[in-house]
Design a protein around this motif. Structure first.
Motif, short mmCIF file in Angstrom:
data_model
loop_
_atom_site.label_atom_id
_atom_site.label_comp_id
_atom_site.label_asym_id
_atom_site.label_seq_id
_atom_site.Cartn_x
_atom_site.Cartn_y
_atom_site.Cartn_z
N PRO A 11 0.90 -1.50 0.02
CA PRO A 11 -0.18 -0.70 0.13
C PRO A 11 1.00 1.47 -0.19
O PRO A 11 1.44 1.22 0.68
CB PRO A 11 -1.14 -0.38 0.95
CG PRO A 11 -0.84 -1.42 1.57
CD PRO A 11 -0.08 -1.90 1.62
N ASP A 12 0.51 2.42 -0.98
CA ASP A 12 1.84 3.32 -0.83
C ASP A 12 1.00 4.29 0.27
O ASP A 12 1.90 5.87 0.58
CB ASP A 12 1.25 4.28 -2.32
CG ASP A 12 1.74 3.62 -3.41
OD1 ASP A 12 2.74 2.68 -3.31
OD2 ASP A 12 1.36 4.17 -4.13
N ASN A 13 0.34 4.23 1.34
CA ASN A 13 0.15 5.25 1.94
C ASN A 13 0.59 4.37 3.55
O ASN A 13 0.52 4.91 4.90
CB ASN A 13 -1.61 4.56 2.99
CG ASN A 13 -1.58 3.07 3.08
OD1 ASN A 13 -1.29 2.38 3.18
ND2 ASN A 13 -2.99 3.17 2.91
N VAL B 214 -5.16 -0.74 1.76
CA VAL B 214 -4.85 -0.08 0.99
C VAL B 214 -6.00 1.32 1.41
O VAL B 214 -5.59 2.16 1.25
CB VAL B 214 -5.02 -0.56 -0.62
CG1 VAL B 214 -4.69 0.83 -1.15
CG2 VAL B 214 -3.82 -1.52 -1.23
N GLY B 215 -6.74 0.99 1.73
CA GLY B 215 -7.49 2.60 1.89
C GLY B 215 -7.93 2.68 0.59
O GLY B 215 -8.99 2.29 -0.25
N ASP B 216 -8.07 3.82 0.52
CA ASP B 216 -7.96 4.96 -0.54
C ASP B 216 -7.52 5.57 -1.59
O ASP B 216 -7.53 6.40 -2.55
CB ASP B 216 -8.91 6.57 -0.35
CG ASP B 216 -10.29 6.29 0.10
OD1 ASP B 216 -11.17 5.25 0.18
OD2 ASP B 216 -11.17 7.10 1.85
N THR C 241 -5.14 2.85 -9.15
CA THR C 241 -6.62 2.95 -8.01
C THR C 241 -6.58 2.00 -6.87
O THR C 241 -5.30 1.85 -6.63
CB THR C 241 -8.00 2.25 -9.09
OG1 THR C 241 -7.55 0.97 -8.64
CG2 THR C 241 -7.73 3.08 -10.05
N SER C 242 -7.52 2.49 -5.78
CA SER C 242 -7.47 1.94 -4.92
C SER C 242 -7.86 0.28 -4.60
O SER C 242 -7.55 -0.32 -3.86
CB SER C 242 -8.44 2.57 -3.70
OG SER C 242 -9.50 2.40 -3.91
N ASP C 243 -8.56 -0.33 -5.94
CA ASP C 243 -8.80 -1.50 -6.32
C ASP C 243 -7.53 -2.52 -6.83
O ASP C 243 -7.17 -2.56 -7.67
CB ASP C 243 -10.12 -1.83 -7.30
CG ASP C 243 -10.61 -2.67 -7.53
OD1 ASP C 243 -10.19 -3.59 -6.63
OD2 ASP C 243 -11.10 -3.21 -8.49
#
Length: 323
Positions: free
Chosen positions: A74-76, A103-105, A153-155
């Motif tokens: 996840p990039d967050n 991942v969230g948004d 995207t987050s998907d």
């Protein structure tokens, strides 16, 4: 408990043509897995993916192999998760199992193989120290093939590897190797400028492939994996690329002069065919173990017709160099 999820993706490899394969759904996809893990189904066609390489005229045909796995980051900043092949070894359709990443948004990055734990590790992955055991053996490719996909995207349940950044392979097809050479022990590629991808972000003017368990033979097929290096793996027109084969009793080489710019881009199957060789003028003492080959000084006379640049081979858009 997380819902079972499916994913449609092109394969992890596209040394030949890249194509997006489809995933079909079934009635079981809406069930909640008893173990709470997320299941991802990845489908690819016969010219794509990772291990189980078979080199043919139209490309590297591959299939999923036991223990294949990729990592989703996840990039967050949340913890990355690994998805491992659960079903489909030996086929082009694999079901991967792992814990759903948070991942969230935000977006995410996919790395293959899963042993790469960060983008930095992907960038600095070294392609030095490669070794091939026997002629035409493709097994060594697996240890050096790397892939990075930046999700938009987050998907993470529906991504394609068609636009992934990934390593390439160079197929070295040699014929009429002189008896003078003996059993080949090493292949060295040396260029006039830095163009050979030795990591996924840097290039060098030289790279080597060690050969073991070879026998003296007039033919040799070798596979050398190169880094992805989008945009900086160019060998300019007028520059030279020298292929040096070191054996137990001698050396031979071939020098190509580029008629136009060539790029050793990632995600390609590059090919160099050689059947006319020049001999090094210094024999090798059989009792000496040669670790770094030397090159003869003087003018190189090349009677080859180098075919480079604008010729796009049908097996995957890589560079095809023949003498």
């Amino acid at each position: 408990m997380r819902m079972l999820k499916s994913i449609c993706a092109a394969s992890l490899l596209s040394f030949a043509a890249i194509s997006v394969a489809s995933c079909s759904s079934n009635s079981n996809e809406d069930e909640i897995p008893a173990d709470g893990l997320t299941r991802i189904r990845v489908t690819m066609n016969s010219l794509n993916t990772r291990l189980g390489y078979v080199d043919q005229a139209d490309g590297l045909i591959t299939s999923w192999t036991r223990n294949d796995a990729f990592r989703i980051i996840p990039d967050n900043g949340n913890e990355s998760q690994v998805f491992t092949l659960a079903e489909g070894a030996g086929t082009s359709v694999g079901t991967f199992v792992g814990t759903a990443p948070e991942v969230g948004d935000g977006t995410y990055t996919v790395l293959f193989p899963s042993t790469l734990q960060s983008v930095e590790e992907f960038d600095t992955f070294s392609f030095a120290g490669q070794q091939q055991d026997g002629s035409s053996n493709v097994k060594g490719i697996a240890a050096y093939h790397t892939v990075k996909l930046a999700g938009t995207t987050s998907d993470y349940t529906a991504f394609s590897f068609a636009n992934a950044v990934q390593s390439s392979v160079m197929v070295l097809s040699f014929k009429k190797l002189p008896d003078y050479v003996g059993s080949p022990t090493q292949i060295t590629l040396t260029a006039d400028e830095n163009c050979l991808p030795t990591t996924n972000v840097t290039v060098s003017n030289e790279i080597t492939l060690k050969l073991v368990n070879m026998t003296a033979s007039p033919t040799l097929t070798a596979y050398l994996v190169l880094g992805a290096n989008p945009g900086n793996a160019k060998l300019s027109a007028g520059k030279q690329l020298k292929i040096n084969v070191t054996g137990t009793t001698g050396r031979c080489y071939k020098t190509f002069v580029m008629e136009s710019d060539v790029v050793f881009a990632g995600d390609k199957r590059h090919v160099i065919n050689i059947s006319n060789w020049d001999l090094d003028d210094t024999p090798i003492d059989k009792d000496i173990i040669v670790t770094v080959p030397s090159f003869g000084d003087g003018v190189i006379l090349d009677d080859s017709n180098t075919s480079t640049g604008g010729n796009t081979p049908s097996f995957g858009g890589g560079i095809n160099i023949e003498d």
